[in-house]
Design an enzyme around this catalytic site. Structure first.
Site, PDB file in Angstrom:
ATOM      1  N   HIS A 102     -18.900   6.547 -16.401  1.00  0.00           N
ATOM      2  CA  HIS A 102     -17.444   6.534 -16.527  1.00  0.00           C
ATOM      3  C   HIS A 102     -17.035   6.393 -17.982  1.00  0.00           C
ATOM      4  CE1 HIS A 102     -13.392   4.399 -16.016  1.00  0.00           C
ATOM      5  NE2 HIS A 102     -13.200   5.665 -15.728  1.00  0.00           N
ATOM      6  N   HIS A 119      -5.458  10.563 -15.890  1.00  0.00           N
ATOM      7  CA  HIS A 119      -6.318  10.922 -14.764  1.00  0.00           C
ATOM      8  C   HIS A 119      -5.627  11.871 -13.790  1.00  0.00           C
ATOM      9  CE1 HIS A 119      -8.378   7.299 -16.206  1.00  0.00           C
ATOM     10  NE2 HIS A 119      -9.453   7.744 -15.598  1.00  0.00           N
ATOM     11  N   ARG A 169       7.330 -13.386 -14.527  1.00  0.00           N
ATOM     12  CA  ARG A 169       7.563 -14.826 -14.480  1.00  0.00           C
ATOM     13  C   ARG A 169       8.932 -15.065 -13.857  1.00  0.00           C
ATOM     14  NH1 ARG A 169       7.732 -19.454 -13.056  1.00  0.00           N
ATOM     15  NH2 ARG A 169       7.495 -21.279 -14.410  1.00  0.00           N
ATOM     16  N   CYS A 202       4.857 -16.049 -21.854  1.00  0.00           N
ATOM     17  CA  CYS A 202       5.175 -17.306 -21.194  1.00  0.00           C
ATOM     18  C   CYS A 202       4.587 -18.461 -21.992  1.00  0.00           C
ATOM     19  CB  CYS A 202       4.606 -17.298 -19.776  1.00  0.00           C
ATOM     20  SG  CYS A 202       4.936 -18.820 -18.857  1.00  0.00           S
ATOM     21  N   TYR A 225       9.448 -26.849 -20.318  1.00  0.00           N
ATOM     22  CA  TYR A 225       9.199 -26.049 -21.524  1.00  0.00           C
ATOM     23  C   TYR A 225       9.380 -26.880 -22.792  1.00  0.00           C
ATOM     24  CZ  TYR A 225       9.144 -22.097 -18.341  1.00  0.00           C
ATOM     25  OH  TYR A 225       8.833 -21.240 -17.322  1.00  0.00           O
TER      26      TYR A 225
END
Length: 615
Positions: free
Chosen positions: A157, A181, A254, A299, A436
């Site tokens: 491949h 492809h 997210r 994130c 956060y």
């Protein structure tokens, strides 16, 4: 066309002069005209030129490098069976052929769309296909209604081991990423590996009317979920470095709450500006001057799985692919404000606040804010975006409108944007005030005080190795390894160097950085990199390490332990990937030796039993 441009070295090694001479004769027939469209895509390691529809026995491909393996691949499959498949819309027949190659070259003449049901072939279930996902069990994939055994193709491949991502599953999501492809010649090659049909539909998840997530969009099976509700998922890390722009369906997701259902004709962005309250409808936004910015979204919990190994944390178990890059388009924040005669440089406020349409059970929305100083410095590149990579933003990424704040953590780039206003204090949203944020490694849940910590805005410099992946077993005789990855720093700080090690950090080699088209101090997109490393001699296993340096000479720390925090955010320690060399060969040899030993033991027992019987 030079012979070595047509023939894969592996194929020639396997099939010798007979294959080489046959392909050489075929190559002489190739139309190598420079006319027609030329496809040069970084998703693939080959180029081809397509001209007219193939005539009988002639493939109009201009193959170069490892692309020649497609010719060898057909020979591989057909020579093994000493037959050739002739594909029609109704059935498949097997035509004996000495070498079996010419018929495949002409197969397109009567072939319909690939993956159609073929009478006479066995029908398999999705469970049958899923059970064939290793070399030992054989590697099966599906494409539409077709089942294919690609085991013999693995070694040849051109894209390396990436094809194993689809092992036991549909190959279609991956071909949506590697779209080169999708052409007739590769479809023909795929059909030579056909072993059966699959008619079982994709399992449909039952929708509970009381489930707040029942109207969430359908996601690509390529994504790897770390949470289903709300949906959070990342792509396989090994595909990240193949494309500068992450395809929309492969972009990490997210979500904090159910995805809103929004109709553009009813959409209106609420603006609470000094001395006035107004709104902008969707069509009004689209009529404004369109600007674009290429920016990476990451994130804050990216690479959290490494912190979990040090000490448990609370948060999603992100690996290293909670990061993606895209081109975002729409009016700038500055243009939106000026439309209503508001100059952000003169606004008497400390923060600009953004609220989304996604809401908690109590009705409170997801919200975020950034300091007014950052909003002022970025006013012309903060985008009120309705397009992502040139297409309408998908629902998972904020349809119909989101705010894109380049250089800032993803948590502040509010999706499903509903409201913008100025405030003397930061957003009162849970995710701004009580999430956060970073903490000392000594702080844990029994002594944490979120009010004393500063909200994350810009992310520290980081990098990650995307290829090879953790646990990769290299060839026994490998002397070098190609390492690929990404690097990024918040605040527009460009990457100036990535150091990579093949011996756990004892010695380092500078990687080749791929330009992202941005200046060092306004570099909002990631930097992709690649390097060939010499492997330590006589070592069966080693640790690959990467660390990045940004324009301000910020550099990644050497360990995760010193930056551990209870939320598992801001992990930018050296990224490490463990690889082995020849382990699979050794395991196979050990298994073979064990099998031979067992056979010898059985034979010895039989001989002993026979001697006892004679006595």
């Amino acid at each position: 066309m030079a012979l070595n441009h047509c023939i894969s070295r592996n194929a020639c090694k396997l099939y010798g002069d007979k294959l080489k001479s046959y392909i050489y004769v075929t190559a002489l027939k190739l139309n190598t005209s420079s006319k027609g469209d030329s496809h040069d895509n970084n998703e693939d390691r080959f180029k081809y030129k397509r001209t007219t529809r193939p005539k009988r026995g002639v493939v109009t491909l201009a193959c170069c490098g490892s692309a020649g393996i497609f010719l060898a691949l057909s020979a591989l499959h057909l020579h093994r069976k000493n037959t050739c498949r002739h594909i029609t819309s109704k059935k498949i027949t097997y035509v004996p052929n000495t070498f079996g190659f010419g018929k495949v070259l002409a197969a397109s003449e009567s072939a319909n769309e690939p993956g159609q049901i073929i009478e006479g072939l066995p029908t398999y279930s999705r469970a049958d296909v899923a059970a064939h996902n290793t070399v030992e069990t054989k590697i099966w994939v599906t494409f539409r209604n077709g089942v294919y055994d690609i085991t013999q193709y693995l070694q040849s491949h051109p894209g390396g081991n990436k094809i194993l991502l689809a092992a036991g599953k549909s190959i279609e999501p991956y071909w949506n990423v590697y779209s080169a492809h999708k052409n007739e010649e590769i479809y023909e090659v795929l059909e030579t590996l056909r072993i059966g049909n699959i008619t079982e539909p994709d399992p449909k998840k039952e929708r509970n009317r009381d489930d707040p997530y029942r109207l969430d969009p359908v996601r690509s099976p390529l994504l790897i979920p770390c949470c289903e509700k709300p949906f959070n998922a990342e792509p396989p890390s090994e595909i990240l470095t193949d494309m500068f722009y992450t395809p929309n369906h492969a972009f990490f997701v997210r979500n904090h709450l159910p995805v809103p259902c929004v109709k553009t004709e009813k959409y209106a962005l609420q603006l609470e500006l000094p001395g006035q309250k107004t709104c902008l409808k969707y069509e009004e936004l689209r009529k404004m001057p369109k600007k674009s910015v290429t920016a990476t979204t990451m994130c804050a919990g990216n690479r959290r799985n490494e912190m979990i190994k040090v000490k448990p944390v609370k948060g999603l178990n992100w690996k290293a692919a909670a990061i993606s890059n895209a081109k975002w388009s729409g009016p700038s924040l500055d243009d939106v404000l000026k439309k209503f005669k508001v100059d952000i440089d003169k606004v008497n406020s400390n923060y600009i606040v953004f609220e989304g349409m996604d809401k908690q059970p109590d009705g409170s929305p997801y919200g975020a804010s950034i300091p007014i100083e950052i909003a002022r410095s970025l006013k012309e590149v903060i985008i009120i975006a309705y397009e992502m990579n040139g297409a309408i933003i998908p629902r998972d990424h904020g349809y119909p409108v989101r705010v894109m704040i380049p250089g800032v953590v993803g948590a502040r780039q509010v999706k499903w944007l509903n409201r913008i206003y100025f405030s003397s204090e930061e957003s009162t949203s849970h995710w701004q005030r009580n999430d956060y944020k970073g903490f000392s490694p000594s702080i844990d849940w029994d002594n944490v005080n979120f009010d004393k910590s500063v909200s994350i805005t810009e992310l520290p410099v980081t990098s990650a190795i995307c290829e090879p992946v953790e646990g990769t077993d290299l060839e026994k005789d490998s002397e070098t390894v190609t390492v690929k990855g990404y690097a990024y720093s918040g605040g527009g700080r460009g990457i100036i160097r990535v150091d990579v090690s093949a011996d756990g950090g004892k010695t380092w080699t500078e990687a080749n950085l791929k330009p992202n088209g941005q200046t060092p101090y306004t570099s909002y997109a990631w930097t992709l990199w690649e390097v060939d490393l010499s492997l330590p001699q006589d070592a069966d296993e080693t640790t690959l390490v990467a660390k990045a340096v940004d324009i301000s000479y910020n550099v990644q720390p050497d360990s995760v332990e010193g930056i551990w925090n209870l939320r598992g955010v801001l992990n930018n320690g050296w990224h490490k990937v463990n690889v082995t060399r020849g382990k699979q060969n050794k395991t196979s040899q050990q298994d073979e030796n064990s099998k031979e030993q067992q056979e010898m033991t059985v034979k010895q027992k039989e001989k002993t039993d026979q001697q006892e019987a004679k006595k």
